[in-house]
Design a protein around this motif. Structure first.
Motif, PDB file in Angstrom:
ATOM      1  N   PHE A  26      -2.363   5.802  -0.310  1.00 22.33           N
ATOM      2  CA  PHE A  26      -3.116   4.652  -0.797  1.00 22.33           C
ATOM      3  C   PHE A  26      -2.444   4.029  -2.022  1.00 22.33           C
ATOM      4  CE2 PHE A  26      -6.939   6.398   1.440  1.00 22.33           C
ATOM      5  CZ  PHE A  26      -7.263   5.250   2.146  1.00 22.33           C
ATOM      6  N   SER A  27      -1.861   4.884  -2.869  1.00 16.86           N
ATOM      7  CA  SER A  27      -1.322   4.402  -4.140  1.00 16.86           C
ATOM      8  C   SER A  27       0.050   3.767  -4.016  1.00 16.86           C
ATOM      9  CB  SER A  27      -1.250   5.564  -5.146  1.00 16.86           C
ATOM     10  OG  SER A  27      -2.522   6.133  -5.358  1.00 16.86           O
ATOM     11  N   ILE A  28       0.906   4.291  -3.131  1.00 16.52           N
ATOM     12  CA  ILE A  28       2.307   3.860  -3.157  1.00 16.52           C
ATOM     13  C   ILE A  28       2.795   3.231  -1.862  1.00 16.52           C
ATOM     14  CG2 ILE A  28       2.946   5.564  -4.905  1.00 16.52           C
ATOM     15  CD1 ILE A  28       4.010   7.347  -2.699  1.00 16.52           C
ATOM     16  N   PHE A  29       1.902   3.058  -0.884  1.00 12.56           N
ATOM     17  CA  PHE A  29       2.362   2.524   0.390  1.00 12.56           C
ATOM     18  C   PHE A  29       2.995   1.147   0.222  1.00 12.56           C
ATOM     19  CE2 PHE A  29       2.107   0.270   4.382  1.00 12.56           C
ATOM     20  CZ  PHE A  29       2.547   1.217   5.299  1.00 12.56           C
ATOM     21  N   GLY A  30       2.333   0.261  -0.512  1.00 12.93           N
ATOM     22  CA  GLY A  30       2.854  -1.092  -0.703  1.00 12.93           C
ATOM     23  C   GLY A  30       4.202  -1.102  -1.392  1.00 12.93           C
ATOM     24  N   THR A  31       4.332  -0.293  -2.430  1.00 15.13           N
ATOM     25  CA  THR A  31       5.600  -0.204  -3.164  1.00 15.13           C
ATOM     26  C   THR A  31       6.706   0.332  -2.257  1.00 15.13           C
ATOM     27  OG1 THR A  31       4.445   0.179  -5.259  1.00 15.13           O
ATOM     28  CG2 THR A  31       6.752   0.854  -5.139  1.00 15.13           C
ATOM     29  N   ILE A 250       2.185  -7.609   3.372  1.00 15.93           N
ATOM     30  CA  ILE A 250       2.072  -6.306   2.718  1.00 15.93           C
ATOM     31  C   ILE A 250       2.532  -6.399   1.264  1.00 15.93           C
ATOM     32  CG2 ILE A 250       2.939  -3.926   2.685  1.00 15.93           C
ATOM     33  CD1 ILE A 250       3.099  -4.059   5.732  1.00 15.93           C
ATOM     34  N   SER A 251       3.599  -7.157   1.034  1.00 12.89           N
ATOM     35  CA  SER A 251       4.109  -7.319  -0.335  1.00 12.89           C
ATOM     36  C   SER A 251       3.086  -8.024  -1.212  1.00 12.89           C
ATOM     37  CB  SER A 251       5.420  -8.115  -0.319  1.00 12.89           C
ATOM     38  OG  SER A 251       6.422  -7.408   0.381  1.00 12.89           O
ATOM     39  N   THR A 252       2.421  -9.023  -0.644  1.00 17.86           N
ATOM     40  CA  THR A 252       1.401  -9.752  -1.405  1.00 17.86           C
ATOM     41  C   THR A 252       0.218  -8.852  -1.731  1.00 17.86           C
ATOM     42  OG1 THR A 252       2.019 -11.812  -0.314  1.00 17.86           O
ATOM     43  CG2 THR A 252      -0.143 -11.748  -1.392  1.00 17.86           C
ATOM     44  N   ALA A 253      -0.158  -8.016  -0.754  1.00 23.06           N
ATOM     45  CA  ALA A 253      -1.318  -7.132  -0.925  1.00 23.06           C
ATOM     46  C   ALA A 253      -0.877  -5.693  -1.149  1.00 23.06           C
ATOM     47  CB  ALA A 253      -2.210  -7.220   0.305  1.00 23.06           C
ATOM     48  N   ASP A 255      -0.886  -3.608  -3.507  1.00 22.65           N
ATOM     49  CA  ASP A 255      -1.737  -2.686  -4.245  1.00 22.65           C
ATOM     50  C   ASP A 255      -2.929  -2.206  -3.430  1.00 22.65           C
ATOM     51  OD1 ASP A 255      -0.095  -2.901  -6.458  1.00 22.65           O
ATOM     52  OD2 ASP A 255      -1.197  -4.604  -7.270  1.00 22.65           O
ATOM     53  N   TYR A 256      -3.232  -2.907  -2.337  1.00 25.05           N
ATOM     54  CA  TYR A 256      -4.349  -2.512  -1.468  1.00 25.05           C
ATOM     55  C   TYR A 256      -3.981  -2.764  -0.004  1.00 25.05           C
ATOM     56  CZ  TYR A 256      -5.120  -7.520  -2.314  1.00 25.05           C
ATOM     57  OH  TYR A 256      -4.954  -8.872  -2.462  1.00 25.05           O
ATOM     58  N   ALA A 257      -2.753  -2.376   0.357  1.00 25.69           N
ATOM     59  CA  ALA A 257      -2.191  -2.695   1.669  1.00 25.69           C
ATOM     60  C   ALA A 257      -3.007  -2.110   2.821  1.00 25.69           C
ATOM     61  CB  ALA A 257      -0.751  -2.190   1.746  1.00 25.69           C
ATOM     62  N   LEU A 258      -3.500  -0.886   2.677  1.00 27.29           N
ATOM     63  CA  LEU A 258      -4.235  -0.268   3.781  1.00 27.29           C
ATOM     64  C   LEU A 258      -5.547  -0.987   4.057  1.00 27.29           C
ATOM     65  CD1 LEU A 258      -2.092   1.947   3.261  1.00 27.29           C
ATOM     66  CD2 LEU A 258      -3.837   3.621   3.860  1.00 27.29           C
ATOM     67  N   ALA A 259      -6.209  -1.438   3.011  1.00 26.54           N
ATOM     68  CA  ALA A 259      -7.450  -2.193   3.199  1.00 26.54           C
ATOM     69  C   ALA A 259      -7.155  -3.540   3.853  1.00 26.54           C
ATOM     70  CB  ALA A 259      -8.152  -2.397   1.856  1.00 26.54           C
ATOM     71  N   ALA A 260      -6.077  -4.179   3.426  1.00 24.94           N
ATOM     72  CA  ALA A 260      -5.703  -5.474   4.002  1.00 24.94           C
ATOM     73  C   ALA A 260      -5.345  -5.329   5.481  1.00 24.94           C
ATOM     74  CB  ALA A 260      -4.520  -6.063   3.227  1.00 24.94           C
ATOM     75  N   ALA A 261      -4.734  -4.204   5.859  1.00 28.74           N
ATOM     76  CA  ALA A 261      -4.340  -3.995   7.249  1.00 28.74           C
ATOM     77  C   ALA A 261      -5.543  -3.785   8.157  1.00 28.74           C
ATOM     78  CB  ALA A 261      -3.406  -2.788   7.344  1.00 28.74           C
ATOM     79  N   ALA A 262      -6.658  -3.334   7.615  1.00 26.84           N
ATOM     80  CA  ALA A 262      -7.858  -3.114   8.419  1.00 26.84           C
ATOM     81  C   ALA A 262      -8.577  -4.422   8.726  1.00 26.84           C
ATOM     82  CB  ALA A 262      -8.808  -2.156   7.697  1.00 26.84           C
ATOM     83  N   GLN A 263      -8.316  -5.435   7.930  1.00 27.36           N
ATOM     84  CA  GLN A 263      -9.051  -6.697   8.065  1.00 27.36           C
ATOM     85  C   GLN A 263      -8.803  -7.428   9.388  1.00 27.36           C
ATOM     86  OE1 GLN A 263      -8.610  -9.092   4.564  1.00 27.36           O
ATOM     87  NE2 GLN A 263     -10.677  -9.929   4.760  1.00 27.36           N
ATOM     88  N   PRO A 264      -7.551  -7.479   9.901  1.00 29.15           N
ATOM     89  CA  PRO A 264      -7.319  -8.227  11.139  1.00 29.15           C
ATOM     90  C   PRO A 264      -8.107  -7.721  12.338  1.00 29.15           C
ATOM     91  CG  PRO A 264      -5.241  -7.812  10.007  1.00 29.15           C
ATOM     92  CD  PRO A 264      -6.291  -7.017   9.293  1.00 29.15           C
TER      93      PRO A 264
END
Length: 435
Positions: A26-31, A250-253, A255-264
């Motif tokens: 959760f913490s480092i996936f986006g980075t 993913i780069s834009t989001a 810091d919260y990439a996993l939550a953003a990926a669930a939205q679609p």
């Protein structure tokens, strides 16, 4: 005593899975995705393979020297009581401090998606500091209740992650996973160095060896099983995120990439569910690291040994250690960025893995381990550490300098404290103290 040993295979495995799964990803996936691109799942596999190699030494040593001291116990047996062992224990404590800072920042970044605020730059540190203060207060007042809730939290976060990963596979866009879009091999390796931190935690299983019903069988199985389960979860989650979001999104989001990926595929409710899951995960990791690993390392650093009866959830022997640890975590939160924290935590962990494997080479006659497997783990950890250092040379000399300073400081502090207190390090085998 035998009647007090009540931990079976799945309970032991849940310690490792609970410590590894969630907070790191959760913490480092986006980075990590910014570095490894759509090959980030390959980075997770590589990092997992290195972790799996290290489990061999931890398994063999843990069976031979079952102790709540975990890796510190192994180092004392392999290197003896000396400056090196003491400094490495301090480095392990420092690694927990940076991991706690990372988890707290991860908590804050997901919490901010649920709370409308204007300045994320300021509020990230505010929320991260607040969650550390809350857990510090709970621990000081009565942490046993928090400890009992750990299994529930682990079950919730693993369940949500698996539901997210499996459901998302039906909605992926294959072009997002195109091998043709893979970055350079060096980037995949650099990303693996960053995500390696997501596997920190399996070593905590060895800290529970004294509580296992049959540690000779349970400990190795729990170690291997936990790492394999976590590799599978991370790969599934990575593919789901990459398949549902473009790299730019993913780069834009990040810091919260996993939550953003669930939205679609789950809509706004999916975003909220994943954000809440992140809060559970990071809270669980803060709980495990603060009340478990950091407590153990601080007590050994201060007193040279653990008490005959050690409750991993309570700092009742050294409450000042709780405040010192929490204070240092808060400093890291407010002075370092997310990538810098993750690099220092990963590098600290790799140094410990190198040391444990090197120590194991001195103990082969006692553990009955295969030298070529120990050497494979040792050399792969050294190479991996070198890759991480090279990445920081190219991207952040400041972060590398901070790590070098911390490493040197561990040796200086250990040397000074030894001379001041005449403290020596002692081992414990099955509850018995030995020099």
């Amino acid at each position: 005593m035998a009647e007090s040993k009540s931990m079976g295979l799945w309970s032991a495995t849940s310690i490792g899975v609970g410590a590894m799964v969630g907070a790191g990803i959760f913490s480092i996936f986006g980075t990590a995705t910014q570095i490894s691109g759509n090959a980030v799942y390959i980075s997770f596999i590589i990092a997992g393979a290195i972790a799996l190699l290290s489990t061999y030494s931890y398994a063999k040593l843990g069976v031979r020297y079952p102790s709540a001291g975990g890796p510190v116990e192994f180092l004392i047996h392999g290197f003896g009581d000396g400056l090196l062992t003491g400094a490495l224990n301090l480095l392990l404590w420092t690694g927990y401090i940076f991991a706690l800072a990372l988890y707290a920042k991860g908590f804050a970044l997901y919490a901010l998606t649920l709370v409308p605020v204007d300045s994320t730059g300021i509020w990230t540190n505010v929320f991260a500091t607040a969650i550390i203060l809350i857990f510090t207060a709970i621990n000081f007042i009565g942490a046993k209740a928090v400890g009992k809730s750990e299994l529930i939290i682990v079950s919730i976060k693993v369940g949500i992650l698996l539901l997210f990963a499996v459901s998302g596979l039906f909605f992926i866009e294959p072009s997002n996973l195109s091998v043709a879009e893979f970055p350079a091999t060096s980037n995949i390796l650099f990303g693996a160095g960053i995500v390696f931190l997501a596997y920190q935690g399996f070593g905590l299983i060895t800290n529970a060896a004294e509580d296992m019903i049959d540690p000779q069988k349970t400990l190795p199985r729990a170690l291997y099983l936990s790492v394999i389960i976590v590799i599978c979860i991370y790969v599934l989650v990575s593919i789901t995120v990459l398949g549902n979001l473009s790299i730019s999104t993913i780069s834009t989001a990040k810091d919260y990439a996993l939550a953003a990926a669930a939205q679609p595929f789950l809509g706004n409710s999916g975003f909220t569910i994943m954000a809440i899951a992140a809060l559970f995960s990071t809270s669980s990791a803060i709980n495990a690291s603060l009340y478990g690993g950091a407590n153990i390392s601080y007590l050994i650093a201060k007193e040279g040994e653990l008490p005959a009866f050690f409750e991993r959830k309570v700092w009742n022997r050294s409450t000042e250690g709780l405040f010192i640890t929490s204070g240092l975590v808060i400093l890291c939160i407010n002075l370092l960025n997310l990538e810098g924290i993750s690099m220092i935590a990963s590098a600290s962990l790799l140094v410990i893995y190198v040391a444990v494997n090197a120590s194991h080479l001195n103990l082969v006659a006692e553990t009955g381990a295969k030298r070529y497997l120990i050497w494979s783990s040792l050399l792969s950890s050294i190479v991996f550490f070198g890759i991480l250092v090279y990445y920081e040379i190219l991207n952040s000399i400041t972060t590398l300098t901070v790590f070098a300073f911390i490493l040197a400081l561990c040796f200086i502090v250990e040397w000074a404290y030894r001379n001041y207190s005449s403290r020596i390090l002692k081992t414990r085998i099955n509850g018995d103290k030995q020099l």
